[in-house]
Design a protein around this motif. Sequence first.
Motif, mmCIF file in Angstrom:
data_model
loop_
_atom_site.group_PDB
_atom_site.id
_atom_site.type_symbol
_atom_site.label_atom_id
_atom_site.label_comp_id
_atom_site.label_asym_id
_atom_site.label_seq_id
_atom_site.Cartn_x
_atom_site.Cartn_y
_atom_site.Cartn_z
ATOM 1 N N MET A 53 0.811 -1.214 0.000
ATOM 2 C CA MET A 53 0.000 0.000 0.000
ATOM 3 C C MET A 53 0.853 1.276 0.000
ATOM 4 S SD MET A 53 -2.986 0.896 -0.428
ATOM 5 C CE MET A 53 -4.108 -0.381 -0.001
ATOM 6 N N THR A 54 1.955 1.286 0.712
ATOM 7 C CA THR A 54 2.801 2.482 0.758
ATOM 8 C C THR A 54 3.359 2.791 -0.623
ATOM 9 O OG1 THR A 54 3.417 1.953 3.032
ATOM 10 C CG2 THR A 54 4.785 3.546 1.875
ATOM 11 N N LEU A 55 3.869 1.782 -1.308
ATOM 12 C CA LEU A 55 4.397 2.008 -2.657
ATOM 13 C C LEU A 55 3.290 2.396 -3.634
ATOM 14 C CD1 LEU A 55 7.037 -0.840 -3.038
ATOM 15 C CD2 LEU A 55 7.431 1.597 -2.800
ATOM 16 N N THR A 56 2.102 1.863 -3.437
ATOM 17 C CA THR A 56 0.975 2.211 -4.298
ATOM 18 C C THR A 56 0.623 3.683 -4.147
ATOM 19 O OG1 THR A 56 0.134 -0.039 -4.106
ATOM 20 C CG2 THR A 56 -1.411 1.638 -4.862
ATOM 21 N N ILE A 57 0.588 4.168 -2.916
ATOM 22 C CA ILE A 57 0.276 5.582 -2.671
ATOM 23 C C ILE A 57 1.365 6.471 -3.251
ATOM 24 C CG2 ILE A 57 0.011 7.326 -0.858
ATOM 25 C CD1 ILE A 57 -1.367 5.115 0.809
ATOM 26 N N ILE A 58 2.615 6.107 -3.055
ATOM 27 C CA ILE A 58 3.727 6.895 -3.609
ATOM 28 C C ILE A 58 3.646 6.916 -5.134
ATOM 29 C CG2 ILE A 58 6.241 6.936 -3.907
ATOM 30 C CD1 ILE A 58 6.452 5.891 -1.023
ATOM 31 N N PHE A 59 3.332 5.780 -5.743
ATOM 32 C CA PHE A 59 3.198 5.704 -7.195
ATOM 33 C C PHE A 59 2.068 6.607 -7.683
ATOM 34 C CE2 PHE A 59 1.413 3.574 -10.991
ATOM 35 C CZ PHE A 59 2.511 3.694 -11.825
ATOM 36 N N ALA A 60 0.934 6.577 -7.015
ATOM 37 C CA ALA A 60 -0.207 7.411 -7.416
ATOM 38 C C ALA A 60 0.117 8.893 -7.284
ATOM 39 C CB ALA A 60 -1.433 7.051 -6.580
ATOM 40 N N VAL A 61 0.769 9.273 -6.192
ATOM 41 C CA VAL A 61 1.144 10.677 -5.993
ATOM 42 C C VAL A 61 2.147 11.107 -7.061
ATOM 43 C CG1 VAL A 61 2.334 12.263 -4.418
ATOM 44 C CG2 VAL A 61 0.585 10.707 -3.548
ATOM 45 N N ALA A 62 3.096 10.234 -7.400
ATOM 46 C CA ALA A 62 4.084 10.558 -8.437
ATOM 47 C C ALA A 62 3.400 10.763 -9.791
ATOM 48 C CB ALA A 62 5.131 9.461 -8.530
ATOM 49 N N ILE A 63 2.410 9.935 -10.117
ATOM 50 C CA ILE A 63 1.677 10.097 -11.382
ATOM 51 C C ILE A 63 0.913 11.411 -11.394
ATOM 52 C CG2 ILE A 63 -0.220 9.154 -12.780
ATOM 53 C CD1 ILE A 63 2.321 7.580 -13.085
#
Length: 81
Positions: A15-25
């Motif tokens: 979940m942490t990497l998913t949130i970071i990925f979404a914020v980066a996009i």
Amino acid sequence: MNFFQKLGKVLGSNMTLTIIFAVAIIFFLYFAGGDIIGGLFTALSALVAYIAATLLYGKFKNMPVAKPAPKKVKTVAKKKK
């Protein structure tokens, strides 16, 4: 296993990497200013520059250090009598 099921499990378990990925996009889309193709070219060129710099630094770090040249000692010739 279906692609989307596998993707859902990976995104859900990290979940942490998913949130970071979404914020980066979202940041990418915001700072690209709507020009997605230009933003992709910018991101790709930055990635290539980063990889090239990393490889060059690795080569630089592994290069042997040149030893300083030995000092030449001046010899004084003895005068013949």
